[in-house]
Design a protein around this motif. Sequence first.
Motif, PDB file in Angstrom:
ATOM      1  N   MET A   1      -6.326   0.151   5.462  1.00 49.75           N
ATOM      2  CA  MET A   1      -5.543   1.071   5.744  1.00 49.75           C
ATOM      3  C   MET A   1      -4.501   1.607   4.621  1.00 49.75           C
ATOM      4  O   MET A   1      -4.538   2.908   4.841  1.00 49.75           O
ATOM      5  CB  MET A   1      -4.220   0.189   6.400  1.00 49.75           C
ATOM      6  CG  MET A   1      -3.111   1.102   7.090  1.00 49.75           C
ATOM      7  SD  MET A   1      -1.859   0.313   7.807  1.00 49.75           S
ATOM      8  CE  MET A   1      -2.594  -0.915   9.053  1.00 49.75           C
ATOM      9  N   ILE A   2      -4.486   1.146   3.390  1.00 50.07           N
ATOM     10  CA  ILE A   2      -3.834   1.750   2.279  1.00 50.07           C
ATOM     11  C   ILE A   2      -5.234   2.619   1.889  1.00 50.07           C
ATOM     12  O   ILE A   2      -4.815   3.902   1.429  1.00 50.07           O
ATOM     13  CB  ILE A   2      -3.376   0.912   1.293  1.00 50.07           C
ATOM     14  CG1 ILE A   2      -2.370  -0.124   1.711  1.00 50.07           C
ATOM     15  CG2 ILE A   2      -3.216   1.332   0.091  1.00 50.07           C
ATOM     16  CD1 ILE A   2      -2.174  -1.165   0.753  1.00 50.07           C
ATOM     17  N   GLN A   3      -6.394   2.203   1.865  1.00 47.50           N
ATOM     18  CA  GLN A   3      -7.335   2.964   1.263  1.00 47.50           C
ATOM     19  C   GLN A   3      -7.306   4.497   2.289  1.00 47.50           C
ATOM     20  O   GLN A   3      -7.997   5.545   1.781  1.00 47.50           O
ATOM     21  CB  GLN A   3      -8.712   2.457   1.208  1.00 47.50           C
ATOM     22  CG  GLN A   3      -9.624   3.399   0.701  1.00 47.50           C
ATOM     23  CD  GLN A   3      -9.669   3.586  -0.531  1.00 47.50           C
ATOM     24  OE1 GLN A   3      -9.509   2.824  -1.662  1.00 47.50           O
ATOM     25  NE2 GLN A   3      -9.294   4.903  -0.900  1.00 47.50           N
ATOM     26  N   LYS A   4      -7.239   4.353   3.840  1.00 50.98           N
ATOM     27  CA  LYS A   4      -7.413   5.266   4.525  1.00 50.98           C
ATOM     28  C   LYS A   4      -6.199   6.295   4.344  1.00 50.98           C
ATOM     29  O   LYS A   4      -6.476   7.387   4.412  1.00 50.98           O
ATOM     30  CB  LYS A   4      -7.483   4.831   5.836  1.00 50.98           C
ATOM     31  CG  LYS A   4      -8.598   4.094   6.351  1.00 50.98           C
ATOM     32  CD  LYS A   4      -8.895   3.568   7.602  1.00 50.98           C
ATOM     33  CE  LYS A   4      -9.861   3.050   8.238  1.00 50.98           C
ATOM     34  NZ  LYS A   4      -9.880   2.615   9.782  1.00 50.98           N
ATOM     35  N   PHE A   5      -5.146   5.645   4.238  1.00 51.56           N
ATOM     36  CA  PHE A   5      -3.846   6.686   3.888  1.00 51.56           C
ATOM     37  C   PHE A   5      -4.128   7.189   2.616  1.00 51.56           C
ATOM     38  O   PHE A   5      -3.813   8.756   2.488  1.00 51.56           O
ATOM     39  CB  PHE A   5      -2.908   5.590   3.605  1.00 51.56           C
ATOM     40  CG  PHE A   5      -1.331   6.561   3.315  1.00 51.56           C
ATOM     41  CD1 PHE A   5      -0.922   7.199   4.201  1.00 51.56           C
ATOM     42  CD2 PHE A   5      -1.102   6.569   1.842  1.00 51.56           C
ATOM     43  CE1 PHE A   5       0.354   8.214   3.751  1.00 51.56           C
ATOM     44  CE2 PHE A   5      -0.017   7.327   1.465  1.00 51.56           C
ATOM     45  CZ  PHE A   5       0.695   8.159   2.568  1.00 51.56           C
ATOM     46  N   ALA A   6      -4.669   6.679   1.436  1.00 47.74           N
ATOM     47  CA  ALA A   6      -4.923   7.660   0.264  1.00 47.74           C
ATOM     48  C   ALA A   6      -5.958   8.712   0.157  1.00 47.74           C
ATOM     49  O   ALA A   6      -5.967   9.535  -0.156  1.00 47.74           O
ATOM     50  CB  ALA A   6      -5.327   6.337  -0.972  1.00 47.74           C
ATOM     51  N   ASP A   7      -7.000   8.322   1.165  1.00 45.47           N
ATOM     52  CA  ASP A   7      -8.104   9.221   1.268  1.00 45.47           C
ATOM     53  C   ASP A   7      -7.288  10.359   2.178  1.00 45.47           C
ATOM     54  O   ASP A   7      -7.917  11.717   1.690  1.00 45.47           O
ATOM     55  CB  ASP A   7      -9.116   8.682   2.212  1.00 45.47           C
ATOM     56  CG  ASP A   7      -9.911   7.515   1.535  1.00 45.47           C
ATOM     57  OD1 ASP A   7      -9.755   7.736   0.120  1.00 45.47           O
ATOM     58  OD2 ASP A   7     -10.930   6.850   2.132  1.00 45.47           O
ATOM     59  N   TRP A   8      -6.608  10.279   3.164  1.00 44.63           N
ATOM     60  CA  TRP A   8      -6.173  11.374   4.088  1.00 44.63           C
ATOM     61  C   TRP A   8      -5.074  12.122   3.194  1.00 44.63           C
ATOM     62  O   TRP A   8      -5.140  13.374   3.357  1.00 44.63           O
ATOM     63  CB  TRP A   8      -5.122  10.495   5.185  1.00 44.63           C
ATOM     64  CG  TRP A   8      -4.387  11.648   5.999  1.00 44.63           C
ATOM     65  CD1 TRP A   8      -4.747  12.585   6.819  1.00 44.63           C
ATOM     66  CD2 TRP A   8      -3.083  11.776   5.503  1.00 44.63           C
ATOM     67  NE1 TRP A   8      -3.812  13.165   7.229  1.00 44.63           N
ATOM     68  CE2 TRP A   8      -2.619  12.790   6.717  1.00 44.63           C
ATOM     69  CE3 TRP A   8      -1.715  11.070   4.779  1.00 44.63           C
ATOM     70  CZ2 TRP A   8      -1.426  13.086   6.603  1.00 44.63           C
ATOM     71  CZ3 TRP A   8      -0.626  11.572   4.978  1.00 44.63           C
ATOM     72  CH2 TRP A   8      -0.344  12.441   5.746  1.00 44.63           C
TER      73      TRP A   8
END
Length: 322
Positions: A1-8
């Motif tokens: 979830m954190i990685q997806k947020f950082a990517d977004w």
Amino acid sequence: MIQKFADWLVYGIFGMGAHTHMGAAVNFFFYDTIKILILLFLISGLMGIVNAYFPIDRLRTFLTTRRLYGFQYFFASLFGAITPFCSCSSIPLFIGFVKGGIPLGVTFAFLITSPLVNEVAVAMFLGAFGLKATLIYTISGVLLGTIGGFVLEKFKLEKFLSPWVKQIQAQSEVETAQWEAEHISFAKRLPTIIKDAWGIVRGVLIYVIIGIGIGAAMHGFVPEGFFAEYLSADKWYSVPLAVILAVPMYANAAGIVPVIQVFVAKGVPLGTAIAFMMGVVGLSLPEATLLKKVMTWRLIGIFFGTVALFIILSGYLFNIVL
């Protein structure tokens, strides 16, 4: 979830390229900063609950008065090996140990091994280098923490902890004694535990940002070929040089294994490559920056110097055995 947020955030909102040096560095910065702050808050809160209900003073007395023949360092090191943390992620739990009054050598045993060995890195190492190299790497990581914790305990380094740590130790002892005396319920204790956890996060926030910023810059802009060029097999100083070059870097053990594969493919001896890997995951500048909130520079120097010496000796040994 954190990685997806950082990517977004980085690739979507900021519009940075996923394959550019700047994009990789900024993405790494946001991901690791958010992850470590969440970990720090959760672990600080958990340790607050443990300190409130678990007789931590009995554990402290048990560890400091019983003849355990060094097994306390081994078990702390083994616990570090099974926790999937990088060097910076290990520090919240390290702070919790220190806050609870666990002997410093035992906490160091955990801090040394935790970033060096985890199940993901072991699996990747097994696939890349085979069973023999993996066993030597894993066992040496646990032994490094055990011996390092034992040696550092003999130096009696508690006086070099920062005033901030001593303050939260004293505060924790006072609060626990008050709660036990007044039989305060968990519901009434919880706001204080959350407040203390947030106070720890706020206290190290600037160190997290600076430390991860350094790590992100190194992660995004320093090419792996820069290091492989200087670590050739015919140089006697290649092992200590590998450890010195590793310190500015920052990555977890799983992330550095593919880089080690490239090193070995380019002719770097496996022992030298493992010493570089241990230096990256166990002696990073971001880790030193975070530890500055917990320790004085003198204690950080003693810790880094001791671990670096053991890693260098291990590297020479690996080159003989492997």
